[in-house]
Write an enzyme that holds these catalytic residues in place. Structure first.
Site, PDB file in Angstrom:
ATOM      1  N   GLY A 239       0.775  -1.239   0.000  1.00 40.95           N
ATOM      2  CA  GLY A 239       0.000   0.000   0.000  1.00 40.95           C
ATOM      3  C   GLY A 239       0.799   1.278   0.000  1.00 40.95           C
ATOM      4  CD  GLU A 273       0.649  -9.118   1.480  1.00 46.88           C
ATOM      5  OE1 GLU A 273      -0.262  -8.397   1.019  1.00 46.88           O
ATOM      6  OE2 GLU A 273       0.422 -10.185   2.083  1.00 46.88           O
ATOM      7  N   GLY A 275       3.595  -3.383  -3.860  1.00 45.91           N
ATOM      8  CA  GLY A 275       3.492  -3.540  -5.309  1.00 45.91           C
ATOM      9  C   GLY A 275       3.914  -2.242  -5.981  1.00 45.91           C
ATOM     10  NE  ARG A 312      -3.201   3.436 -10.982  1.00 47.58           N
ATOM     11  CZ  ARG A 312      -3.146   4.611 -10.419  1.00 47.58           C
ATOM     12  NH1 ARG A 312      -2.672   5.644 -11.097  1.00 47.58           N
ATOM     13  NH2 ARG A 312      -3.545   4.800  -9.188  1.00 47.58           N
ATOM     14  CB  CYS A 342     -15.818   3.897 -29.337  1.00 48.55           C
ATOM     15  SG  CYS A 342     -15.043   3.910 -30.938  1.00 48.55           S
ATOM     16  CD  GLU A 343     -16.481   2.994 -23.161  1.00 53.14           C
ATOM     17  OE1 GLU A 343     -17.144   3.752 -22.415  1.00 53.14           O
ATOM     18  OE2 GLU A 343     -16.762   1.807 -23.368  1.00 53.14           O
ATOM     19  CE1 TYR A 370      -2.115  -3.215  -8.619  1.00 58.56           C
ATOM     20  CE2 TYR A 370      -1.014  -1.215  -7.872  1.00 58.56           C
ATOM     21  CZ  TYR A 370      -1.445  -2.508  -7.637  1.00 58.56           C
ATOM     22  OH  TYR A 370      -1.190  -3.095  -6.425  1.00 58.56           O
TER      23      TYR A 370
HETATM   24  N1  LLP Z   1      -1.374  -6.916  -0.758  1.00 55.18           N
HETATM   25  C1  LLP Z   1      -2.694  -7.050  -0.985  1.00 55.18           C
HETATM   26  C2  LLP Z   1      -3.446  -8.056  -0.226  1.00 55.18           C
HETATM   27  C3  LLP Z   1      -3.334  -6.239  -1.932  1.00 55.18           C
HETATM   28  O1  LLP Z   1      -4.637  -6.362  -2.123  1.00 55.18           O
HETATM   29  C4  LLP Z   1      -2.579  -5.284  -2.655  1.00 55.18           C
HETATM   30  C5  LLP Z   1      -3.207  -4.443  -3.672  1.00 55.18           C
HETATM   31  C6  LLP Z   1      -1.198  -5.190  -2.399  1.00 55.18           C
HETATM   32  C7  LLP Z   1      -0.634  -6.022  -1.438  1.00 55.18           C
HETATM   33  C8  LLP Z   1      -0.308  -4.230  -3.118  1.00 55.18           C
HETATM   34  O2  LLP Z   1      -0.688  -2.907  -2.929  1.00 55.18           O
HETATM   35  P1  LLP Z   1       0.272  -1.721  -3.402  1.00 55.18           P
HETATM   36  O3  LLP Z   1       1.551  -1.804  -2.594  1.00 55.18           O
HETATM   37  O4  LLP Z   1       0.534  -1.897  -4.850  1.00 55.18           O
HETATM   38  O5  LLP Z   1      -0.500  -0.498  -3.112  1.00 55.18           O
HETATM   39  N2  LLP Z   1      -5.462  -0.949  -9.321  1.00 55.18           N
HETATM   40  C9  LLP Z   1      -5.279   0.010  -8.243  1.00 55.18           C
HETATM   41  C10 LLP Z   1      -4.604  -0.600  -7.051  1.00 55.18           C
HETATM   42  C11 LLP Z   1      -5.297  -1.830  -6.520  1.00 55.18           C
HETATM   43  C12 LLP Z   1      -4.561  -2.448  -5.358  1.00 55.18           C
HETATM   44  C13 LLP Z   1      -5.122  -3.775  -5.004  1.00 55.18           C
HETATM   45  N3  LLP Z   1      -4.443  -4.467  -3.943  1.00 55.18           N
HETATM   46  C14 LLP Z   1      -4.525   1.202  -8.789  1.00 55.18           C
HETATM   47  O6  LLP Z   1      -4.198   1.223  -9.978  1.00 55.18           O
HETATM   48  O7  LLP Z   1      -4.290   2.166  -8.066  1.00 55.18           O
END
Ligand code: LLP
Length: 414
Positions: A239, A273, A275, A312, A342-343, A370
């Protein structure tokens, strides 16, 4: 240091001018910097140095094999949410023994696949999932290591679509029910209680909610210990936010400090975790202007990337900087940067001041997370190529899709 910077008025990825990539592999094209990816990983590693930790990259942010392989070689574990992601991790040389499996809807097949692969832990999100996992493990003659993903009910103060730690979300086990569910897990024959997990949301800039969540998780871990349930690890999720526009994210160590402070003296292994924080700013989406259209009210720069490549903006109204690849001296005009889909929601940026001409290249920044992972074939558009730059080397890490591939699995009736 940014790995995407202008040199003599030309935007580069590391030592490669972006037009060179467009010439070699076409547009739209995602461009990743190997050095940027590794330096972010290193930042996490240093912030966690001296502790027993496992950094599990959230594969969903960007699942390209080259990226997974880079992190695997750097010693990462992985956070997955599907059997498909597990297959990718293994194909990329990742170690299943360092994999945590999150998600609310694991199928029986996925559970079986993960048990056979020997993953580190299932992050279980409901009592129904717990019972199913016990049954599947029994059939497979395995013991499933589990953590309950507990919902700490803290407000992550981020976009509602990417906030996951509130009571009203579909994610996790309610805090008040966790103790009972751990007691149930303890008597299940094919389940081994390994830890506890939480994840409160994404694109978080203020560490206070994460520290609050950690505190709640620790309180629960202590309550469990009083019951004789001793956890081996604490998984605090991902997150951590990045800069898209004018945000001022803390350095990784600064963000993690208040969380790690709460963990001082704890014996459990600590998992994170991340991302987006690892890959978001390590990639851009390179696109070419097809047409300039001067409407009555607005000017449009119609580019060859669209919402199917980068969802996004359309989905979250997210801001991505859009930079001209060649800095021009001419007068700027204000453009809606839009794709050919087309949106009306197909835009990459609103009201951007640009000095551009047809045929120019634009770079949509912070597209490493993402971006490709959420892309689609809407409007029968082949998905973009992906390239990883290493110094002055350009590596194609995913070919542009070919149109025949898009309907190869389809059949007409006899
Ligand atoms: N762990 C779990 C259980 C998660 O659900 C997620 C993301 C992460 C880790 C990684 O989160 P991060 O560090 O990347 O924030 N598509 C959206 C983000 C969706 C995140 C979903 N879960 C966007 O483009 O902002």
């Amino acid at each position: 240091m940014s790995h995407f910077a202008y040199r003599d008025g030309m935007l580069h990825a590391e030592d490669v001018p972006l037009p060179q990539i467009a010439a070699a592999h076409g547009t739209p094209c995602f461009v990743y910097s190997r050095a940027a990816l590794l330096s972010r990983f290193e930042e996490f590693r240093q912030a966690l140095a001296g502790r027993d930790t496992l950094l599990c990259y959230a594969v969903k942010a960007n699942s390209n094999l080259a990226i997974l392989n880079l992190f695997a070689r750097a010693g990462a574990g992985f956070d997955i949410v599907s059997g498909g992601e597990l297959a990718r991790v293994i194909a990329a040389g990742g170690d299943p023994a360092r994999v945590v499996f999150s998600g609310v809807g694991k199928t029986k097949d996925e559970m079986h696949q993960a048990l056979v692969a020997g993953i580190f832990c299932f992050n279980v999100e409901s009592s129904a999932e717990l019972e199913r996992l016990d049954a599947i493990a029994g059939q497979a003659g395995k013991r499933a290591s589990i953590a309950l993903r507990v919902n700490p009910d803290v407000d992550a103060k981020t976009h509602p679509y990417i906030s996951t730690g509130l009571r009203s979300n579909k994610f996790g086990v309610a805090y008040a029910e966790a103790l009972d569910l751990y007691r149930r897990a303890r008597v299940l024959p094919n389940v081994d209680i390994a830890g506890i997990a939480c994840h409160i949301g994404s694109q978080l800039l203020d560490p206070a909610p994460a520290a609050e969540a950690a505190e709640k998780i620790l309180a629960l871990a202590d309550r469990l210990a009083a019951d004789g349930i001793v956890l081996r690890h604490l998984d605090l999720g991902g997150g951590i936010g990045i800069r898209y526009r004018d945000e001022t994210p803390l350095p990784v160590a600064g963000y993690l400090a208040p969380v790690l402070e709460k963990l001082a003296g704890r014996k459990e292994k600590i998992l994170f975790e991340p991302g987006r924080a690892l890959v978001g700013n390590a990639g851009v989406l390179l696109t070419r202007i097809e047409h300039l259209k001067h409407g009555e009210e607005k000017n449009f720069a119609i580019v060859d990337a669209a919402m199917n490549d980068l969802m996004r903006p359309a989905l979250y109204d997210a801001w991505h900087d859009i930079l001209p690849v060649r800095q021009a001296a001419g007068a700027t005009a204000e453009y809606e940067v839009v794709g050919p889909v087309c949106e009306s929601g197909d835009f990459l940026g609103h009201a951007r001041a640009l000095a551009v001409a047809e045929g120019d290249l634009l770079s949509v920044m912070s597209a490493g997370a993402y971006g490709m992972a959420m892309s689609s074939n809407y409007n029968t558009r082949p998905r973009a190529a992906e390239v990883m730059v290493d110094g002055n080397q350009i590596h194609l890490v995913r070919e542009r899709e070919r149109i025949e591939q898009l309907f190869a699995g389809e059949r007409v009736l006899p």
